[in-house]
Design a protein around this motif. Structure first.
Motif, short mmCIF file in Angstrom:
data_model
loop_
_atom_site.label_atom_id
_atom_site.label_comp_id
_atom_site.label_asym_id
_atom_site.label_seq_id
_atom_site.Cartn_x
_atom_site.Cartn_y
_atom_site.Cartn_z
N ASP A 274 0.86 -1.19 0.00
CA ASP A 274 0.00 0.00 0.00
C ASP A 274 0.89 1.24 0.00
O ASP A 274 1.61 1.50 0.96
CB ASP A 274 -0.89 -0.01 1.24
CG ASP A 274 -1.89 1.15 1.25
OD1 ASP A 274 -1.83 1.99 0.34
OD2 ASP A 274 -2.72 1.20 2.17
N THR A 275 0.85 2.02 -1.10
CA THR A 275 1.66 3.23 -1.21
C THR A 275 0.79 4.49 -1.24
O THR A 275 1.23 5.53 -1.70
CB THR A 275 2.52 3.18 -2.49
OG1 THR A 275 1.65 3.06 -3.64
CG2 THR A 275 3.48 2.01 -2.47
N SER A 276 -0.45 4.38 -0.74
CA SER A 276 -1.36 5.53 -0.79
C SER A 276 -0.86 6.69 0.06
O SER A 276 -1.26 7.84 -0.17
CB SER A 276 -2.76 5.11 -0.32
OG SER A 276 -2.73 4.57 0.99
N SER A 277 0.02 6.44 1.05
CA SER A 277 0.57 7.50 1.90
C SER A 277 2.07 7.66 1.68
O SER A 277 2.79 8.08 2.59
CB SER A 277 0.27 7.20 3.37
OG SER A 277 -1.11 7.12 3.63
N PHE A 278 2.56 7.29 0.50
CA PHE A 278 3.99 7.36 0.19
C PHE A 278 4.55 8.75 0.53
O PHE A 278 3.88 9.76 0.31
CB PHE A 278 4.20 7.05 -1.30
CG PHE A 278 5.64 6.92 -1.69
CD1 PHE A 278 6.32 5.75 -1.48
CD2 PHE A 278 6.31 7.98 -2.26
CE1 PHE A 278 7.65 5.63 -1.83
CE2 PHE A 278 7.64 7.88 -2.62
CZ PHE A 278 8.30 6.69 -2.40
N LYS B 24 5.46 6.89 3.14
CA LYS B 24 5.13 5.85 4.11
C LYS B 24 4.55 4.67 3.34
O LYS B 24 3.62 4.82 2.55
CB LYS B 24 4.14 6.37 5.15
CG LYS B 24 3.97 5.43 6.35
CD LYS B 24 3.06 6.06 7.38
CE LYS B 24 3.73 7.25 8.05
NZ LYS B 24 4.90 6.85 8.86
N THR C 42 3.18 0.52 3.48
CA THR C 42 2.71 -0.61 4.28
C THR C 42 2.77 -1.87 3.42
O THR C 42 2.16 -1.92 2.34
CB THR C 42 1.28 -0.39 4.79
OG1 THR C 42 1.25 0.76 5.64
CG2 THR C 42 0.82 -1.61 5.59
N GLU D 294 -8.26 -2.94 11.66
CA GLU D 294 -8.21 -2.64 10.23
C GLU D 294 -9.14 -3.58 9.46
O GLU D 294 -9.02 -4.81 9.57
CB GLU D 294 -6.78 -2.80 9.71
CG GLU D 294 -6.64 -2.55 8.23
CD GLU D 294 -5.21 -2.72 7.75
OE1 GLU D 294 -5.01 -2.82 6.53
OE2 GLU D 294 -4.30 -2.74 8.59
N PRO E 278 -7.81 2.20 0.53
CA PRO E 278 -6.68 1.92 1.42
C PRO E 278 -6.86 0.59 2.14
O PRO E 278 -7.97 0.06 2.24
CB PRO E 278 -6.73 3.10 2.40
CG PRO E 278 -8.19 3.44 2.47
CD PRO E 278 -8.75 3.19 1.09
N THR F 128 4.84 -1.41 8.38
CA THR F 128 4.85 -0.03 7.90
C THR F 128 6.21 0.60 8.15
O THR F 128 6.77 0.47 9.24
CB THR F 128 3.75 0.80 8.61
OG1 THR F 128 2.48 0.21 8.34
CG2 THR F 128 3.74 2.23 8.10
N THR G 150 8.99 4.07 6.46
CA THR G 150 9.13 5.23 5.59
C THR G 150 10.30 5.00 4.65
O THR G 150 11.43 4.74 5.10
CB THR G 150 9.37 6.51 6.40
OG1 THR G 150 8.25 6.73 7.26
CG2 THR G 150 9.52 7.71 5.48
N ARG H 10 8.65 10.18 -5.87
CA ARG H 10 7.85 9.33 -6.77
C ARG H 10 8.52 9.36 -8.14
O ARG H 10 8.13 10.11 -9.03
CB ARG H 10 6.41 9.85 -6.85
CG ARG H 10 5.62 9.66 -5.56
CD ARG H 10 4.16 10.04 -5.75
NE ARG H 10 3.37 9.87 -4.54
CZ ARG H 10 2.76 8.74 -4.17
NH1 ARG H 10 2.87 7.67 -4.95
NH2 ARG H 10 2.05 8.67 -3.07
#
Length: 342
Positions: free
Chosen positions: A10-14, A16, A18, A60, A152, A247, A249, A255
């Protein structure tokens, strides 16, 4: 040795990131380990884990899209009823906070129940399913990927079919290429008779179903009755809830559109086989370390505008040259004019 697999990234908060992983024994059963034993590396560099949690032990939600074949071949050998009963069993064993949706397909693809926590709506949607027409399995998988895209958390597709696709515009390879960055996982269930191949309505294309599952972070299971189908559905559910979410960073926060390799291992050197995963941070316009100055940006804009104006300027110059060529000059001296002064 334990088998460690990266099932989703999961890179939706890159930057950061997961990473979801499954740990199983040699027989495919989920194995629980202490979070402190897990290590993760990105491009060979060990990352500092900021959070390690078990999916089943956290709040989750698990997002599952059930894709069910409702083509005419599912009317043979009681396959449709088997699929419906097994899907009901899967929904009944989900947790209250889990999310589930139902997508059915034959020559058409119908999203009969959008992602929801309401089990009653899900069960009612299954009751209304009927089978007819041909099969467009690959197209249905692509639609399922599109539905889950952007959501997410842990996302999984569980697709049940007799595996005899004869109407898709896409292919199994297209499906795999659409999830190259491990956006979700796809597990498959084959319901039919593997002794028969294409051309027989009771047949099953196990090779194709296995190929998709192995290249999409999932697993393939064969079923031939209600009991075995239900068992596989429930096994998939338990396996998803037994996964871990790691998770961290990324130390490469841009990107840049470049694939990153991921490797998971156990800190105490317990024998394990880790299937390397990867992800891509994305970026339609790859980011660079330093932003360009306004002076450089303005210069580029000026050059582009000049190039756009070039055809107009050239046409003007050409026109002036043509007009100048029509003017004739002579060396004949002018005759003086006499003027009388009073």
């Amino acid at each position: 040795p334990l088998n460690i697999t990266v099932t989703q990234v999961d890179t939706s908060s890159f930057p950061k990131v997961t990473v979801y992983i499954s740990i199983k024994d040699s027989e495919g059963n989920p194995v629980q380990v202490s979070p402190s034993r897990l290590k993760l590396s990105e491009n060979g560099q060990e990352m500092k884990l900021e959070d390690v949690r078990g999916i089943g032990e956290s709040d989750e939600p698990l997002i599952t899209l059930l894709i069910i074949d409702v083509s005419g071949s599912m009317n043979t050998a009681n396959k449709l009823q088997t699929a419906k009963e097994a899907a009901r069993a899967y929904i009944n064993q989900t947790r209250p906070n889990d999310l589930t949706g139902i997508l059915i397909f034959n020559t058409q693809i119908k999203y009969v129940q959008p992602i929801t926590q309401n089990k009653e709506d899900l069960l009612n949607a299954i009751d209304k399913i009927k089978a007819k027409d041909d099969t467009a399995f690959f197209d249905a998988l692509l639609e399922g990927i599109r539905i889950l895209e952007g959501l997410p958390g842990r996302k999984a597709i569980i697709a049940l079919t007799d595996g005899m696709d004869n109407r898709s515009k896409s292919s199994a390879k297209t499906v795999i290429e659409s999830i190259q960055s491990n956006d979700l996982s796809i597990s498959t269930i084959g319901l039919g008779d593997p002794r028969y191949q294409r051309g027989n309505l009771a047949g099953l294309d196990e090779a194709m179903l296995t190929y998709i599952a192995e290249h999409a972070g999932g697993v393939y299971g064969y079923a031939n009755d209600v009991q075995s189908t239900t068992r596989i559905y429930e096994q998939y559910g338990r396996a998803l809830r037994s996964e871990y979410a790691l998770t961290y960073t990324s130390q490469s926060p841009l990107r840049d559109g470049v694939n990153r390799k991921l490797a998971i291992s156990l800190a105490d050197n317990t024998p394990s086989i880790s299937l390397e995963g990867r992800y891509n941070p994305g970026g339609l316009v790859p980011e660079v370390p330093q932003k360009a100055s306004w002076w450089l940006f303005g210069s580029i804009i000026f050059v582009l505008l000049f190039l756009l104006a070039m055809p107009f300027l050239l046409s003007k110059v050409t026109k002036l040259k043509k007009q100048g060529s029509k003017i004739k000059f002579t060396d004949t001296p002018l005759k003086p004019t006499k003027v009388k002064l009073k």
